[in-house]
Design a protein around this motif. Structure first.
Motif, PDB file in Angstrom:
ATOM      1  N   LEU A   1      21.821  52.300  65.351  1.00 55.65           N
ATOM      2  CA  LEU A   1      22.023  52.176  67.011  1.00 55.65           C
ATOM      3  C   LEU A   1      22.142  52.602  67.758  1.00 55.65           C
ATOM      4  CD1 LEU A   1      23.897  48.625  67.288  1.00 55.65           C
ATOM      5  CD2 LEU A   1      22.255  48.516  67.749  1.00 55.65           C
ATOM      6  N   PRO A   2      22.342  53.324  68.276  1.00 57.38           N
ATOM      7  CA  PRO A   2      22.502  55.062  69.284  1.00 57.38           C
ATOM      8  C   PRO A   2      24.193  55.435  68.597  1.00 57.38           C
ATOM      9  CG  PRO A   2      21.683  53.174  70.754  1.00 57.38           C
ATOM     10  CD  PRO A   2      21.551  52.198  69.485  1.00 57.38           C
ATOM     11  N   GLY A   3      23.487  56.755  68.418  1.00 50.27           N
ATOM     12  CA  GLY A   3      24.322  57.489  67.882  1.00 50.27           C
ATOM     13  C   GLY A   3      25.308  58.016  69.150  1.00 50.27           C
ATOM     14  N   THR A   4      25.141  58.335  70.069  1.00 52.01           N
ATOM     15  CA  THR A   4      25.896  58.741  71.833  1.00 52.01           C
ATOM     16  C   THR A   4      25.879  57.323  72.953  1.00 52.01           C
ATOM     17  OG1 THR A   4      23.373  59.782  72.334  1.00 52.01           O
ATOM     18  CG2 THR A   4      24.786  60.736  70.778  1.00 52.01           C
ATOM     19  N   VAL A   5      26.175  57.554  73.827  1.00 49.73           N
ATOM     20  CA  VAL A   5      26.255  57.479  74.789  1.00 49.73           C
ATOM     21  C   VAL A   5      25.368  56.994  75.768  1.00 49.73           C
ATOM     22  CG1 VAL A   5      27.571  56.289  76.617  1.00 49.73           C
ATOM     23  CG2 VAL A   5      28.609  56.521  74.859  1.00 49.73           C
ATOM     24  N   ALA A   6      24.646  58.974  75.689  1.00 48.56           N
ATOM     25  CA  ALA A   6      24.020  58.857  76.310  1.00 48.56           C
ATOM     26  C   ALA A   6      22.525  57.762  76.413  1.00 48.56           C
ATOM     27  CB  ALA A   6      23.139  60.604  76.251  1.00 48.56           C
ATOM     28  N   GLU A   7      22.095  57.771  74.435  1.00 47.25           N
ATOM     29  CA  GLU A   7      21.018  57.165  73.712  1.00 47.25           C
ATOM     30  C   GLU A   7      21.435  55.749  74.517  1.00 47.25           C
ATOM     31  OE1 GLU A   7      18.862  56.422  69.679  1.00 47.25           O
ATOM     32  OE2 GLU A   7      20.768  58.086  69.750  1.00 47.25           O
ATOM     33  N   SER A   8      22.108  55.222  74.100  1.00 44.11           N
ATOM     34  CA  SER A   8      22.343  53.729  74.545  1.00 44.11           C
ATOM     35  C   SER A   8      22.502  53.830  76.226  1.00 44.11           C
ATOM     36  CB  SER A   8      23.231  53.595  73.837  1.00 44.11           C
ATOM     37  OG  SER A   8      24.787  53.544  74.554  1.00 44.11           O
ATOM     38  N   LEU A   9      22.445  54.572  77.079  1.00 44.44           N
ATOM     39  CA  LEU A   9      22.733  54.617  78.375  1.00 44.44           C
ATOM     40  C   LEU A   9      21.072  54.480  78.511  1.00 44.44           C
ATOM     41  CD1 LEU A   9      23.706  54.669  81.174  1.00 44.44           C
ATOM     42  CD2 LEU A   9      23.655  57.088  81.255  1.00 44.44           C
ATOM     43  N   ALA A  10      20.384  55.558  78.154  1.00 43.42           N
ATOM     44  CA  ALA A  10      19.145  55.903  78.337  1.00 43.42           C
ATOM     45  C   ALA A  10      18.257  54.102  77.771  1.00 43.42           C
ATOM     46  CB  ALA A  10      18.119  56.647  77.439  1.00 43.42           C
TER      47      ALA A  10
END
Ligand code: GLU
Ligand code: MG
Length: 464
Positions: free
Chosen positions: A408-417
């Motif tokens: 799963l995304p390792g940063t909030v920036a990635e999950s936010l995208a």
């Protein structure tokens, strides 16, 4: 209140509130706390004297919509539709849930729905979103039973803010920890019982000073309400025992964090759809499609369920935080853990646990978003990928790719995208709520850009 038709008729609400206020007053209550949870995952509150409850129920209590744009550090950002000093909303207490708070004598609590001054549901109301998704499920003939697990780390109040001063050195899951906090945990059970919360279990968790409490399943909105109530009760009881608590995803860098796992099962009438079907481990095709929808959407859902600046620090493999986008029966390293229950109890106990979520999440947004994603899976007739056993972190190189299991995304920036791109969640939440969540996530990401983990942990440890 009925979300579809706006606030119920004022006179009826006032009459109900008169009765509730009389009951609360007779129980020694002086004030009522009306809470909602913001998009940074923080429970915010307005209090009214119990004599004012009638007016509050009829007309609501004023609260600025700027709270929708608050960040974890109490600064505010702006979104396309919300933010800034203008405007006002009305908090309407849900009187059905009003209850005296055992560890805050003289106070009662009620969760609030947020309406406009014109009496329309506020499009940014997170509790209203959860209710809308529960209603959407009902259009499919489905009811959901949900429960949040609450994990927290206890520290001595008055200890150094820089690090938790643990009141127990006892081992993980160790009896010593139950002895060290014996009176506090007993008072917690009593308080929750007095408040009508059906506790299933309390135990010491893995990290230093960490505990967990689990409760019975309820409908999605009630489960989120209970999560709020449990957390404030843990905090209030602990304070009476000289302790402060943290529900933050990462409390100390480098150790296991606080999860906020969601358990849920779809039901059709009296039938649990996680049991007795022809799918894997007895899942019905509907439950399988629902869970496949949730699994598919997890990268975007992570921006809702593990949204804090410290959330990625908790999402570490081999920490039972479920960082792989896969599912498995009783697999604690899978983001989606299927719980089948003991032989003979399966028809009531079978459920799925979303493990990747944490204590920085708004529980109303979590239940609403997970149901939205699952219903999309149902509409698309999805099926689950092959089951995963064991800890993917220990697999030989190439196996993840071979089985199509992604981290799963390792940063909030990635999950936010992923969340920004999610047409599904945008439609379910509505433009206003989806947009303001993007703004809050983006602003929090910028707030901590370049900060080392220790700094993120220190800045957020005592915020949740
Ligand atoms: N504390 C773990 C987490 O971060 C969860 C432990 C458990 O499985 O209960 O989610
Ligand atoms: Mg746990």
């Amino acid at each position: 209140m009925d979300e579809q038709q706006g606030p119920r008729e004022r006179g009826a609400r006032a009459e109900e509130a008169r009765q509730v206020a009389a009951r609360l007053h007779a129980e020694g209550v002086s004030g009522v706390l009306l809470t909602w949870v913001d998009n940074a995952g923080i429970t915010r509150v307005k209090g009214v004297p119990v004599r004012r409850l009638e007016h509050a129920a009829a007309w609501g209590v004023g609260a600025s919509p700027v709270f929708d744009t608050f960040l974890v550090d109490d600064s505010a950002t702006r979104s396309r539709f919300l933010g800034g000093p203008d405007g006002d909303l009305r908090l309407h207490p849900d009187l059905d849930r009003a209850v005296p708070l055992a560890a805050q004598p003289g106070w009662a609590w009620a969760p609030a729905d947020r309406y406009t001054q014109e009496g329309e549901p506020h499009p940014g109301c997170q509790r209203g979103f959860a209710r809308r998704m529960a209603e959407r499920a009902r259009e499919w003939g489905l009811e959901f039973r949900c429960a949040f697990e609450v994990e927290w780390v206890a520290a001595r109040a008055g200890g150094p803010a820089e690090e938790p001063d643990h009141p127990t050195q006892g081992p993980a899951y160790g009896m010593e920890r139950m002895i060290d906090l014996s009176d506090c945990l007993r008072d917690l059970l009593r308080a929750l019982d007095d408040q009508g919360v059906a506790v299933h279990q309390v135990h010491p968790e893995y990290a230093p000073g960490q505990y967990e409490l689990s409760v019975a399943a309820e409908d999605p909105v009630a489960a989120a309400d209970t999560c709020v109530l449990v957390r404030q009760t843990v905090r209030a009881v602990s304070a009476r025992h000289g302790l402060r608590v943290s529900f933050a995803p990462a409390v100390e860098a480098g150790t296991v964090g606080n999860g906020g796992h969601l358990h849920l099962s779809p039901w059709r009438g009296a039938r649990n759809l996680c049991h007795g079907g022809a799918g894997p481990h007895g899942l019905t095709s509907e439950a399988e499609a629902f869970l496949a929808g949730v699994l598919e959407e997890l990268p975007a859902l992570l921006a809702v369920g593990a949204p804090g600046p410290g959330s990625p620090l908790r999402l570490v493999p081999s920490h039972w935080a479920g960082v792989y986008q896969c599912w498995g029966r009783e697999n604690r390293e899978a983001a989606l853990r299927l719980v089948t229950g003991s032989r003979g109890e399966e028809s009531s106990a079978a459920n799925a646990e979303v493990k990747c979520f944490d204590g920085a999440a708004n529980p109303y947004l979590v239940t609403g978003a997970v149901i939205a994603a699952g219903l999309a899976g149902l509409a698309a007739g999805r099926t689950l990928p092959p089951e995963v056993h064991g800890d993917p972190a220990t697999w030989p190189e190439g196996r993840l790719e071979q089985l199509g299991v992604r981290r799963l995304p390792g940063t909030v920036a990635e999950s936010l995208a992923h969340f920004r791109r999610s047409a599904l969640l945008r439609e379910a939440m509505g433009e206003v709520l989806h947009d303001v969540l993007c703004a809050v996530r983006q602003a929090e990401t910028e707030l901590f850009a370049g900060s080392p983990p220790e700094q993120v942990v220190a800045a957020t440890r005592w915020r949740y």
